[in-house]
Design a protein around this motif. Sequence first.
Motif, PDB file in Angstrom:
ATOM      1  N   ASN A   2       0.840  -1.186   0.000  1.00  0.00           N
ATOM      2  CA  ASN A   2       0.000   0.000   0.000  1.00  0.00           C
ATOM      3  C   ASN A   2       0.881   1.244   0.000  1.00  0.00           C
ATOM      4  OD1 ASN A   2      -2.379  -1.534   0.128  1.00  0.00           O
ATOM      5  ND2 ASN A   2      -2.306  -1.615   2.365  1.00  0.00           N
ATOM      6  N   VAL A  26      -3.057   4.212  -1.994  1.00  0.00           N
ATOM      7  CA  VAL A  26      -4.139   4.424  -1.033  1.00  0.00           C
ATOM      8  C   VAL A  26      -4.446   5.894  -0.811  1.00  0.00           C
ATOM      9  CG1 VAL A  26      -3.730   2.230   0.134  1.00  0.00           C
ATOM     10  CG2 VAL A  26      -2.503   4.288   0.889  1.00  0.00           C
ATOM     11  N   THR A  81      -0.920   1.816   5.535  1.00  0.00           N
ATOM     12  CA  THR A  81       0.024   2.290   4.522  1.00  0.00           C
ATOM     13  C   THR A  81       1.399   1.683   4.781  1.00  0.00           C
ATOM     14  OG1 THR A  81      -1.143   4.382   4.196  1.00  0.00           O
ATOM     15  CG2 THR A  81       1.182   4.328   3.567  1.00  0.00           C
TER      16      THR A  81
END
Length: 238
Positions: A2, A26, A81
């Motif tokens: 991500n 993201v 993330t």
Amino acid sequence: MNIYLSGQGAFAVTLAEALAEEHKIVGVAAPRQRKRLGSAPSADDDADPMTWDRLRAWAFPRGIDWTPAPDLRAHHVPDGTDVILAAHSHAFIGRKTRARARVAALGYHPSLLPLHRGRDAIRWTVRDGDRVTGGSVYHLTERTDAGPIAAQEHVLVPPGSTADSLWREHLAPLGVRLVLRVLDDLARGYRVEVEQDESLACWEPAMGVAPLFKPELTELPVPGSGEIRGDRWALNGF
């Protein structure tokens, strides 16, 4: 992985498209653009897609969240993330924001760091008549362009190069390749951090804008003291 991408312009979009083939983006941070020459960027511009930066225009139809790059804060980076990536981003990414990345916070700089730190590295490369330059992917830290190197590769400067041609034909494509290489390494659990040699460091001011005095982002700490050293000459390469 991500990826949260902070950047602008064609390079950020080219990198986003390359990343999207194997990773998930993201969120993005990109600057607000001016509606007309001489005007300041404004929140009112958000309603006019013709004023959007290319990265925001790329993200919008894909349902990817956007925030203005100078306003990027930790709460803008979603949970989960893995990597925060700065690609042609002139916004400083602070410590709390970087900490939102589970794996790494990285940036790409179009020079052989620690040479030519600063936002106009390519212009200074051409101005100084350098025969060799390159690109560096590095780990973001509290000092601008000074974090440990994750990947680096040199490029010979063709005769007659301009800053635009050197970027477009050589350093931008190199940046995409290096970023993808580092992300592939990180996905496999292979992490590279090579400290920059501060004895070779040079930092130049941006061309065409008012000087920005931020010594905490550019100067060196006194060894063992944690204090900022007043001598800027060594860092500036003079």
